[in-house]
Enzyme design. Structure first.
Site, PDB file in Angstrom:
ATOM      1  N   ARG A 231       0.855  -1.361   0.040  1.00 57.39           N
ATOM      2  CA  ARG A 231      -0.122   0.038   0.106  1.00 57.39           C
ATOM      3  C   ARG A 231       0.825   1.270   0.049  1.00 57.39           C
ATOM      4  NH1 ARG A 231      -3.618  -2.655  -1.326  1.00 57.39           N
ATOM      5  NH2 ARG A 231      -5.784  -2.747  -0.699  1.00 57.39           N
ATOM      6  N   ASP A 255       4.144  -0.254  -7.462  1.00 61.51           N
ATOM      7  CA  ASP A 255       2.447  -0.272  -8.111  1.00 61.51           C
ATOM      8  C   ASP A 255       1.616   0.423  -7.043  1.00 61.51           C
ATOM      9  OD1 ASP A 255       0.847  -1.946  -9.673  1.00 61.51           O
ATOM     10  OD2 ASP A 255       0.194  -2.630  -7.935  1.00 61.51           O
ATOM     11  N   GLU A 260      -3.723   8.118  -5.079  1.00 62.93           N
ATOM     12  CA  GLU A 260      -3.979   7.272  -6.474  1.00 62.93           C
ATOM     13  C   GLU A 260      -5.235   7.966  -7.211  1.00 62.93           C
ATOM     14  OE1 GLU A 260      -4.040   3.222  -5.826  1.00 62.93           O
ATOM     15  OE2 GLU A 260      -1.878   3.230  -5.201  1.00 62.93           O
ATOM     16  N   HIS A 279      -1.133   0.335  -9.858  1.00 67.36           N
ATOM     17  CA  HIS A 279      -1.971  -0.514  -8.986  1.00 67.36           C
ATOM     18  C   HIS A 279      -2.480  -1.696  -9.472  1.00 67.36           C
ATOM     19  CE1 HIS A 279      -3.970  -0.418  -4.613  1.00 67.36           C
ATOM     20  NE2 HIS A 279      -3.660  -1.619  -4.855  1.00 67.36           N
ATOM     21  N   SER A 281      -0.945  -4.757  -9.975  1.00 67.17           N
ATOM     22  CA  SER A 281      -0.105  -6.080  -9.641  1.00 67.17           C
ATOM     23  C   SER A 281      -0.922  -7.211  -9.411  1.00 67.17           C
ATOM     24  CB  SER A 281       0.754  -5.791  -8.582  1.00 67.17           C
ATOM     25  OG  SER A 281       0.336  -5.647  -7.255  1.00 67.17           O
TER      26      SER A 281
END
Length: 320
Positions: A231, A255, A260, A279, A281
């Site tokens: 995170r 990632d 975001e 984000h 993955s």
């Protein structure tokens, strides 16, 4: 007497709906991503599979009969955990479905940075033939897996195929397959100086919030790469940027981010020693199949016996 009801806020293939209905033939099964499909059913739902923030307006109010939430994600930090706990609503996560795709992304980022694939892709766009000072290899290096859960274990397993030394960090400190040395979070300062790659697979909790900042990056080797698929809030992003700009660490594969989507103003976009993925993955063609067959249905079978679903039951105190 009205039927018992499960609301699934996902678009599932008919075959998965059929498997769920086979387990609960006398229930109403409401499934679909569009809120218009499930909105009128949410307050009457005994089980919710796939949390949406709008559900709080229907399921966490007086008159709701919600007993159990099965999330469609591994992370639960976006859920109103305190309210769910106060109403004695059980929560189970989708932890474990991501082990293959996320471990693949971890090694894609590690190999990309090590073998400068990202640099060569950029050069290809400008038809530039340049060696880019490629020299590193991943074999027999040391990897620190910060958070040895399902993803961490799979990452450690793959690392062994490269002959890597694997150092692990987990809350319990208990040994795990494929991990050469296991440490507790309070021993992180003993792990970081030894690692050529530091891979963060932790959930975001009060304990992990801003776990990585200037102090931790300073403890890493200047030649080390930092990978974060956990995170964004685990990292103090400004201090990571400084560490990358000043050469405190060699590079990063990211990632997840504090905010975001990542702002177009972020210096991370332009850095030659950074690979960014949005984000994604955990994205995989098998996601829904694994959640339904490996987690939701077994948990549902347990729930029907009057017991608490046991797969990935969230510990409210720990936050995961």
């Amino acid at each position: 007497m009205s039927k018992r009801k499960i609301v699934i806020t996902q678009n599932l293939k008919p075959e998965y709906i059929a498997k769920i209905k086979k387990i609960i033939p006398d229930w109403d099964v409401i499934a679909g991503k569009d809120p218009s499909i499930w909105k009128e059913h949410a307050k009457d739902a005994e089980v919710i599979a796939g949390w949406r923030k709008e559900l709080a307006d229907y399921c966490l109010t007086s008159g709701s009969i919600l007993q159990w939430v099965q999330t469609w994600s591994a992370g639960v930090d976006s859920l109103p955990l305190e309210k769910l706990q106060s109403q004695n609503i059980k929560v189970t996560s989708a932890n474990g479905v991501h082990a293959y795709p996320i471990s693949e992304t971890i090694f894609a980022l590690m190999l990309g940075l090590t073998r400068k694939i990202h640099t060569y892709v950029k050069n290809q766009q400008t038809k530039t033939w340049d060696h880019a000072h490629l020299s590193l290899e991943i074999h027999e290096k040391t990897i620190g897996v910060i958070g040895v859960g399902e993803i961490g274990r799979e990452t450690a397993r793959i690392a062994k195929a490269f002959g890597m030394t694997v150092l692990g960090v987990r809350h319990s400190g208990k040994p795990s397959d494929f991990v050469d040395e296991m440490y507790r979070p309070d021993q992180l300062d003993q792990v970081l100086p030894k690692c050529d790659y530091v891979v963060v697979t932790l959930p975001h909790t009060q304990e992990t919030h801003h776990l990585f900042g200037e102090q931790q990056f300073t403890q890493m080797k200047p030649s080390a790469f930092f990978i974060n698929i956990g995170r964004g809030e685990i990292v103090i992003e400004e201090e990571l940027i400084s560490a990358l700009q000043e050469g405190t660490i060699a590079g990063a594969g990211l990632d997840v981010f504090e905010t975001e989507p990542l702002s177009t103003e972020s210096p991370l976009w332009e850095m030659e020693n950074v690979i960014i993925t949005p984000h994604t993955s955990g994205a995989t063609e098998h996601y829904n199949k694994r959640v339904v067959e490996n987690i939701l249905i077994p948990n549902l079978e347990t729930y029907l016996t009057g017991q608490t679903p046991g797969i990935n039951l969230v510990n409210f105190r720990k936050g995961y």
